[in-house]
Design a protein around this motif. Structure first.
Motif, PDB file in Angstrom:
ATOM      1  N   ALA A 170       0.829  -1.211   0.000  1.00 26.28           N
ATOM      2  CA  ALA A 170       0.000   0.000   0.000  1.00 26.28           C
ATOM      3  C   ALA A 170       0.859   1.256   0.000  1.00 26.28           C
ATOM      4  O   ALA A 170       0.547   2.226  -0.696  1.00 26.28           O
ATOM      5  N   ALA A 171       1.958   1.245   0.754  1.00 24.31           N
ATOM      6  CA  ALA A 171       2.849   2.405   0.789  1.00 24.31           C
ATOM      7  C   ALA A 171       3.453   2.668  -0.587  1.00 24.31           C
ATOM      8  O   ALA A 171       3.542   3.817  -1.030  1.00 24.31           O
ATOM      9  N   THR A 172       3.874   1.617  -1.277  1.00 19.36           N
ATOM     10  CA  THR A 172       4.436   1.787  -2.625  1.00 19.36           C
ATOM     11  C   THR A 172       3.362   2.288  -3.582  1.00 19.36           C
ATOM     12  O   THR A 172       3.620   3.181  -4.400  1.00 19.36           O
ATOM     13  N   LEU A 173       2.156   1.730  -3.490  1.00 18.79           N
ATOM     14  CA  LEU A 173       1.068   2.191  -4.342  1.00 18.79           C
ATOM     15  C   LEU A 173       0.760   3.667  -4.113  1.00 18.79           C
ATOM     16  O   LEU A 173       0.553   4.422  -5.059  1.00 18.79           O
ATOM     17  N   ARG A 174       0.757   4.081  -2.856  1.00 18.01           N
ATOM     18  CA  ARG A 174       0.485   5.486  -2.534  1.00 18.01           C
ATOM     19  C   ARG A 174       1.638   6.392  -2.945  1.00 18.01           C
ATOM     20  O   ARG A 174       1.443   7.407  -3.610  1.00 18.01           O
ATOM     21  N   ASN A 175       2.859   6.046  -2.540  1.00 16.89           N
ATOM     22  CA  ASN A 175       3.996   6.955  -2.674  1.00 16.89           C
ATOM     23  C   ASN A 175       4.651   6.939  -4.048  1.00 16.89           C
ATOM     24  O   ASN A 175       5.073   7.979  -4.538  1.00 16.89           O
ATOM     25  N   THR A 176       4.764   5.768  -4.655  1.00 17.66           N
ATOM     26  CA  THR A 176       5.443   5.661  -5.946  1.00 17.66           C
ATOM     27  C   THR A 176       4.463   5.718  -7.104  1.00 17.66           C
ATOM     28  O   THR A 176       4.721   6.373  -8.108  1.00 17.66           O
ATOM     29  N   CYS A 177       3.340   5.035  -6.958  1.00 19.89           N
ATOM     30  CA  CYS A 177       2.371   4.923  -8.055  1.00 19.89           C
ATOM     31  C   CYS A 177       1.272   5.973  -7.966  1.00 19.89           C
ATOM     32  O   CYS A 177       0.439   6.074  -8.863  1.00 19.89           O
ATOM     33  N   LYS A 178       1.249   6.720  -6.866  1.00 18.71           N
ATOM     34  CA  LYS A 178       0.272   7.789  -6.656  1.00 18.71           C
ATOM     35  C   LYS A 178      -1.177   7.299  -6.708  1.00 18.71           C
ATOM     36  O   LYS A 178      -2.059   7.947  -7.238  1.00 18.71           O
ATOM     37  N   TRP A 179      -1.391   6.100  -6.136  1.00 18.21           N
ATOM     38  CA  TRP A 179      -2.744   5.546  -6.038  1.00 18.21           C
ATOM     39  C   TRP A 179      -3.401   6.208  -4.832  1.00 18.21           C
ATOM     40  O   TRP A 179      -3.359   5.682  -3.716  1.00 18.21           O
ATOM     41  N   GLY A 180      -3.999   7.369  -5.033  1.00 22.41           N
ATOM     42  CA  GLY A 180      -4.493   8.216  -3.960  1.00 22.41           C
ATOM     43  C   GLY A 180      -5.715   7.728  -3.224  1.00 22.41           C
ATOM     44  O   GLY A 180      -6.018   8.214  -2.138  1.00 22.41           O
ATOM     45  N   SER A 181      -6.432   6.775  -3.767  1.00 26.20           N
ATOM     46  CA  SER A 181      -7.666   6.333  -3.119  1.00 26.20           C
ATOM     47  C   SER A 181      -7.434   5.287  -2.041  1.00 26.20           C
ATOM     48  O   SER A 181      -8.384   4.812  -1.427  1.00 26.20           O
ATOM     49  N   LEU A 182      -6.198   4.950  -1.799  1.00 32.90           N
ATOM     50  CA  LEU A 182      -5.866   3.921  -0.816  1.00 32.90           C
ATOM     51  C   LEU A 182      -5.689   4.555   0.553  1.00 32.90           C
ATOM     52  O   LEU A 182      -4.837   5.424   0.738  1.00 32.90           O
ATOM     53  N   GLY A 183      -6.491   4.136   1.503  1.00 30.95           N
ATOM     54  CA  GLY A 183      -6.391   4.669   2.857  1.00 30.95           C
ATOM     55  C   GLY A 183      -5.172   4.145   3.593  1.00 30.95           C
ATOM     56  O   GLY A 183      -4.417   3.322   3.079  1.00 30.95           O
ATOM     57  N   GLU A 184      -4.976   4.591   4.797  1.00 29.62           N
ATOM     58  CA  GLU A 184      -3.814   4.212   5.604  1.00 29.62           C
ATOM     59  C   GLU A 184      -3.997   2.870   6.318  1.00 29.62           C
ATOM     60  O   GLU A 184      -3.052   2.126   6.471  1.00 29.62           O
ATOM     61  N   ASP A 185      -5.195   2.599   6.802  1.00 30.64           N
ATOM     62  CA  ASP A 185      -5.411   1.415   7.634  1.00 30.64           C
ATOM     63  C   ASP A 185      -6.563   0.564   7.113  1.00 30.64           C
ATOM     64  O   ASP A 185      -7.715   0.992   7.135  1.00 30.64           O
ATOM     65  N   GLY A 186      -6.247  -0.638   6.700  1.00 33.12           N
ATOM     66  CA  GLY A 186      -7.271  -1.583   6.285  1.00 33.12           C
ATOM     67  C   GLY A 186      -7.947  -1.181   4.981  1.00 33.12           C
ATOM     68  O   GLY A 186      -7.972  -0.012   4.620  1.00 33.12           O
ATOM     69  N   TRP A 187      -8.421  -2.176   4.272  1.00 35.07           N
ATOM     70  CA  TRP A 187      -9.044  -1.932   2.980  1.00 35.07           C
ATOM     71  C   TRP A 187     -10.244  -2.850   2.831  1.00 35.07           C
ATOM     72  O   TRP A 187     -10.172  -4.032   3.136  1.00 35.07           O
ATOM     73  N   PRO A 188     -11.344  -2.313   2.306  1.00 35.06           N
ATOM     74  CA  PRO A 188     -12.520  -3.161   2.077  1.00 35.06           C
ATOM     75  C   PRO A 188     -12.259  -4.109   0.905  1.00 35.06           C
ATOM     76  O   PRO A 188     -11.322  -3.924   0.121  1.00 35.06           O
ATOM     77  N   ALA A 189     -13.116  -5.095   0.771  1.00 38.74           N
ATOM     78  CA  ALA A 189     -12.982  -6.081  -0.305  1.00 38.74           C
ATOM     79  C   ALA A 189     -12.964  -5.410  -1.671  1.00 38.74           C
ATOM     80  O   ALA A 189     -12.243  -5.836  -2.579  1.00 38.74           O
ATOM     81  N   SER A 190     -13.715  -4.335  -1.839  1.00 40.62           N
ATOM     82  CA  SER A 190     -13.761  -3.642  -3.129  1.00 40.62           C
ATOM     83  C   SER A 190     -12.386  -3.072  -3.510  1.00 40.62           C
ATOM     84  O   SER A 190     -12.030  -3.038  -4.686  1.00 40.62           O
TER      85      SER A 190
END
Length: 83
Positions: free
Chosen positions: A21-41
């Protein structure tokens, strides 16, 4: 979960953890990813993203998509997990 994929390149048994998730947020700029836990969607979107990237990279490298030839989603996952 990896063994459940039976070495099939496009198996959906990938892991979405805090490192990925950190790589997706920081490197790939996947902004919709929250910090803690993720729903099935979110996991479904993640699997779809990895599948798309694997197909795109296979095409870019001129590798056929299919049994043991193309880029697998596990290779993309491994890149995302890098420390």
């Amino acid at each position: 979960m990896y063994f459940a994929g039976s070495s099939v390149l496009d198996h959906p048994c990938v892991i979405l953890d805090s490192q990925v998730a950190a790589t997706l947020r920081n490197t790939c700029k996947w902004g919709s990813l929250g910090e803690d836990g993720w729903p099935a969607s979110t996991y479904v979107r993640y699997c779809t993203l990895l599948d798309r990237w694997a197909r795109e990279e296979s095409r870019r490298l001129g590798r056929r998509i299919g049994i043991g030839i193309g880029i697998g989603i596990d290779e993309i996952e491994r890149w995302l997990f890098r420390p």
